[in-house]
Scaffold this active site. Structure first.
Site, mmCIF file in Angstrom:
data_model
loop_
_atom_site.group_PDB
_atom_site.id
_atom_site.type_symbol
_atom_site.label_atom_id
_atom_site.label_comp_id
_atom_site.label_asym_id
_atom_site.label_seq_id
_atom_site.Cartn_x
_atom_site.Cartn_y
_atom_site.Cartn_z
ATOM 1 N N LYS A 1 0.927 4.178 -2.929
ATOM 2 C CA LYS A 1 0.541 5.565 -2.647
ATOM 3 C C LYS A 1 1.730 6.525 -2.728
ATOM 4 O O LYS A 1 1.568 7.677 -3.157
ATOM 5 C CB LYS A 1 -0.145 5.652 -1.280
ATOM 6 C CG LYS A 1 -1.481 4.917 -1.221
ATOM 7 C CD LYS A 1 -2.492 5.471 -2.233
ATOM 8 C CE LYS A 1 -3.860 4.832 -2.062
ATOM 9 N NZ LYS A 1 -4.863 5.376 -3.005
ATOM 10 N N TYR B 1 0.829 -1.203 0.000
ATOM 11 C CA TYR B 1 0.000 0.000 0.000
ATOM 12 C C TYR B 1 0.866 1.257 0.000
ATOM 13 O O TYR B 1 0.616 2.204 -0.754
ATOM 14 C CB TYR B 1 -0.927 -0.019 1.218
ATOM 15 C CG TYR B 1 -2.039 0.996 1.141
ATOM 16 C CD1 TYR B 1 -3.092 0.832 0.237
ATOM 17 C CD2 TYR B 1 -2.052 2.119 1.964
ATOM 18 C CE1 TYR B 1 -4.117 1.760 0.164
ATOM 19 C CE2 TYR B 1 -3.072 3.049 1.901
ATOM 20 C CZ TYR B 1 -4.104 2.865 0.995
ATOM 21 O OH TYR B 1 -5.116 3.791 0.918
#
Length: 236
Positions: free
Chosen positions: A156, A152
């Site tokens: 991002k 993640y």
């Protein structure tokens, strides 16, 4: 903003749906995409019934460039322009690196990072023609790493860098680009079911209002990166 056209990926729930409601309340025409047609049709009906505006629901996979090109073409066929792209679709897999599967890594990167590239690529000429606005929904995880967040965080961090780079690419065409980086938001993300315990979090409609504020801002000013946090996290 009346009669401006927006394409929102991941628009059937959570942040995407809240942005759609905020835009509809300001007279915009909305196209929402997502993987599940039933969810899209339900969201479409709610928006249309509340605001009496046109809504286009398009089943589309953010991780497929072909699928996103088809979605953009449907919007162009319907309204002849795209003024705003909200690249919101995202997934989250969280596990230590020794337990994170190859499939989980690939889906996270494919949707959260490559999928946004596909979204932008599929509409960029339309956005240049309309001198429009691209807004990506990143996360504070794009600057703050954490345990079990390798996939993640990577997606991002990459999305923040990608968005800032295309901001520089496109501003010479009078196209504005912003990435919004929320902290904890009360959504259905990663299997969460919003309830009273989430009242301390940022609410999806707060992000919807932020998008409207960005779209209404004087064109001379560009908040290229917006970090958003709950005001009172100690109350959780």
């Amino acid at each position: 903003m009346k009669d401006k056209v927006a394409l929102i990926t991941g628009g059937s729930k959570g942040i995407g749906l809240a942005i759609a409601h905020s835009m509809a309340a300001n007279g915009m025409k909305i196209a929402i995409t997502g993987r599940t047609l039933a969810d899209l049709e339900e969201a479409k009906a709610k928006i249309q019934n509340k605001y009496n505006i046109e809504v286009l629901a398009i089943q589309s996979d953010a991780a497929s460039y072909e699928s996103q090109v088809i979605a953009a073409a449907k919007v162009m066929d319907q309204w002849g322009k795209i003024d705003v792209l909200i690249a919101n679709a995202g997934v989250g897999h969280f596990a230590p690196i020794d337990e994170l599967s190859v499939e989980q890594w690939k889906e996270t990167i494919d949707v959260n990072l490559t999928g946004v590239f596909y979204s932008v690529k599929s509409v960029v000429e339309a956005i240049k023609a309309s001198k429009g606005y691209i807004i990506t929904i990143a996360s504070l995880a794009g600057t703050n790493f954490f345990e079990q967040g390798s996939a993640y965080n990577a997606s991002k961090f990459g999305l923040v860098g990608f968005t800032q780079a295309i901001m520089l690419d496109l501003r010479k065409y009078d196209v504005k680009v912003t990435t919004i980086m929320p902290g904890s938001v009360a959504t259905y993300f990663n299997g969460n079911i919003p309830n009273e315990k989430d009242s301390w979090k940022i609410q999806p409609e707060d992000i919807g209002q932020m998008v409207i504020d960005l779209l209404k801002m004087n064109p001379r000013t560009l908040p290229s990166k917006v970090e958003v946090r709950p005001s009172f996290p100690h109350k959780k």
